[in-house]
Design a protein around this motif. Structure first.
Motif, PDB file in Angstrom:
ATOM      1  N   LEU A  94       0.817  -1.209   0.000  1.00  0.00           N
ATOM      2  CA  LEU A  94       0.000   0.000   0.000  1.00  0.00           C
ATOM      3  C   LEU A  94       0.857   1.268   0.000  1.00  0.00           C
ATOM      4  CD1 LEU A  94      -2.807   1.322   0.307  1.00  0.00           C
ATOM      5  CD2 LEU A  94      -2.627   0.919   2.775  1.00  0.00           C
ATOM      6  N   ASP A  95       0.643   2.108  -1.024  1.00  0.00           N
ATOM      7  CA  ASP A  95       1.308   3.404  -1.087  1.00  0.00           C
ATOM      8  C   ASP A  95       0.755   4.289   0.025  1.00  0.00           C
ATOM      9  OD1 ASP A  95       2.805   5.552  -1.915  1.00  0.00           O
ATOM     10  OD2 ASP A  95       1.440   6.116  -3.534  1.00  0.00           O
ATOM     11  N   ALA A  96       1.623   4.948   0.741  1.00  0.00           N
ATOM     12  CA  ALA A  96       1.174   5.756   1.872  1.00  0.00           C
ATOM     13  C   ALA A  96       0.528   7.056   1.430  1.00  0.00           C
ATOM     14  CB  ALA A  96       2.346   6.048   2.799  1.00  0.00           C
ATOM     15  N   VAL A  97       1.090   7.713   0.402  1.00  0.00           N
ATOM     16  CA  VAL A  97       0.623   9.045  -0.014  1.00  0.00           C
ATOM     17  C   VAL A  97      -0.083   8.940  -1.359  1.00  0.00           C
ATOM     18  CG1 VAL A  97       1.296  11.413  -0.544  1.00  0.00           C
ATOM     19  CG2 VAL A  97       2.515  10.129   1.234  1.00  0.00           C
ATOM     20  N   MET A  98      -1.399   9.168  -1.332  1.00  0.00           N
ATOM     21  CA  MET A  98      -2.209   9.157  -2.546  1.00  0.00           C
ATOM     22  C   MET A  98      -3.251  10.256  -2.435  1.00  0.00           C
ATOM     23  SD  MET A  98      -2.933   5.083  -3.213  1.00  0.00           S
ATOM     24  CE  MET A  98      -3.800   4.882  -1.649  1.00  0.00           C
ATOM     25  N   PRO A  99      -3.713  10.800  -3.563  1.00  0.00           N
ATOM     26  CA  PRO A  99      -4.807  11.771  -3.501  1.00  0.00           C
ATOM     27  C   PRO A  99      -6.096  11.093  -3.079  1.00  0.00           C
ATOM     28  CG  PRO A  99      -4.298  11.199  -5.780  1.00  0.00           C
ATOM     29  CD  PRO A  99      -3.242  10.559  -4.931  1.00  0.00           C
ATOM     30  N   GLY A 100      -7.029  11.866  -2.527  1.00  0.00           N
ATOM     31  CA  GLY A 100      -8.269  11.271  -2.038  1.00  0.00           C
ATOM     32  C   GLY A 100      -7.995  10.502  -0.761  1.00  0.00           C
TER      33      GLY A 100
END
Length: 345
Positions: free
Chosen positions: A69-75
């Motif tokens: 899981l990518d920590a920084v994403m939009p939304g």
């Protein structure tokens, strides 16, 4: 817990766990492609989600064995995605490894608090990811297998008229219940998980200070007093057992308590008495009230008979049981029919 990002050696085995499904969540497709290809070449089944909402849908539908899981994403960012997955019982067991370029302490603490078990730093090194992933996959599968075996053992009790629940000692939360237990709690208390009925919580609060610790070596094991709740002609009894090996206990905190429940009724007791001693229905009723400590006059009032008739029934009961006194008859009935044993709480 989250581990420091020490790098695996070149000798680290990278073979895929058999049948393992991996969900990669990253909003940048170029970041996903190299890792996807490496995992696919290693024999994993790989799923991809490019935003947080899609990740949650995919996880609930496919129930992957691990989430990268990518920590920084939009939304919805990765921290919120992890929190929602851990809050859902269907996905709470899935280990989550964060992929992040954020190495500040507060970000790593946020990953831990959100439910992550590990993290890898960007740029992603597929060999490192697979080495870490393999460890958590094996741990997760061992944990799930143990949980499955415990669940099967508990569900087997349902077939014998017993129901089981587990209550977390730390906060009194009802963590697990068999189908029969759910029906009984709803019927007697109008409650359902995760709410533990108030009478059960009060009973636990009285017992735990005395029975939380195992007996000292050489000391006999004492069974805690039972709780019994009457509901018309029926009653529900609760018997307490400590469940060993929970995660909370391993960390020095109280674990879950396994509670066995059984519903009985006067009709069931009378039938058990009749079968145990070859009594008629009326003789079973007389013996039942003898066990309850009633004298002949009271029994006659209850059954609509004269004291003399009750005396005749009692004489036949003595003959069938091979005893001479009502006290001996009551003691034999209690020893032979567990449903008559005194109820605690």
């Amino acid at each position: 817990m989250i581990r420091s990002p020490d790098h695996p050696t070149a000798d680290t085995p990278l073979a895929a766990e058999p049948g393992a499904v991996v969900l990669i969540v990253d909003d940048v497709p170029d970041n996903v492609a190299p890792l996807h290809d490496a995992l696919d070449d290693a024999g994993y089944t790989v799923l991809v989600a490019l935003d947080g909402e899609a990740a949650i849908r995919r996880a609930r539908q496919a129930l992957p064995d691990v989430v990268l899981l990518d920590a920084v994403m939009p939304g919805l960012d990765g921290f919120e995605v992890a929190r929602q997955l851990k809050a859902d019982p269907s996905t709470a067991h899935i280990p989550i490894l964060f992929m992040t370029g954020l190495t500040e302490t507060e970000h790593l603490v946020a990953a831990l608090e959100a439910g992550g078990v590990d993290y890898v730093t960007k740029p992603i090194k597929p060999r490192e990811v697979m080495a870490r992933m393999g460890v958590h996959l094996r741990q997760s599968r061992q944990s799930r297998q143990g949980a499955l075996e415990r669940s099967q053992a508990r569900n087997a009790l349902d077939a014998f008229g017993y129901a089981t629940i587990t209550v977390r000692a730390r906060d009194g939360r009802l963590m697990w219940q068999t189908p029969l237990a759910r029906d009984l709690l709803q019927r007697y208390f109008g409650t359902e998980a995760p709410v533990t009925p108030s009478p059960v919580l009060q009973w636990l609060e009285r017992l735990l200070p005395e029975f939380a610790e195992p007996p000292a070596p050489g000391q006999p094991v004492r069974e805690p007093p039972r709780l019994t709740i009457d509901h018309g002609p029926r009653r529900l009894s609760f018997r307490l057992h400590q469940q060993i090996g929970d995660e909370d206990e391993a960390q020095g905190e109280p674990g879950d308590w396994l509670i066995v429940m059984q519903e009985t009724s006067d009709a069931a007791v009378l039938e058990a008495l009749a079968q145990a001693f070859g009594l008629t229905a009326r003789e079973a009723e007389v013996l039942y009230w003898v066990v309850k400590g009633k004298i002949n006059r009271d029994i006659g009032d209850i059954l609509g008979s004269s004291p003399a008739t009750v005396k005749k029934h009692l004489e036949r009961i003595h003959a069938k049981l091979g005893v001479e006194t009502r006290t001996a008859a009551a003691a034999m009935a209690i020893n032979r029919v567990p449903l008559l044993q005194p109820r605690g709480g």
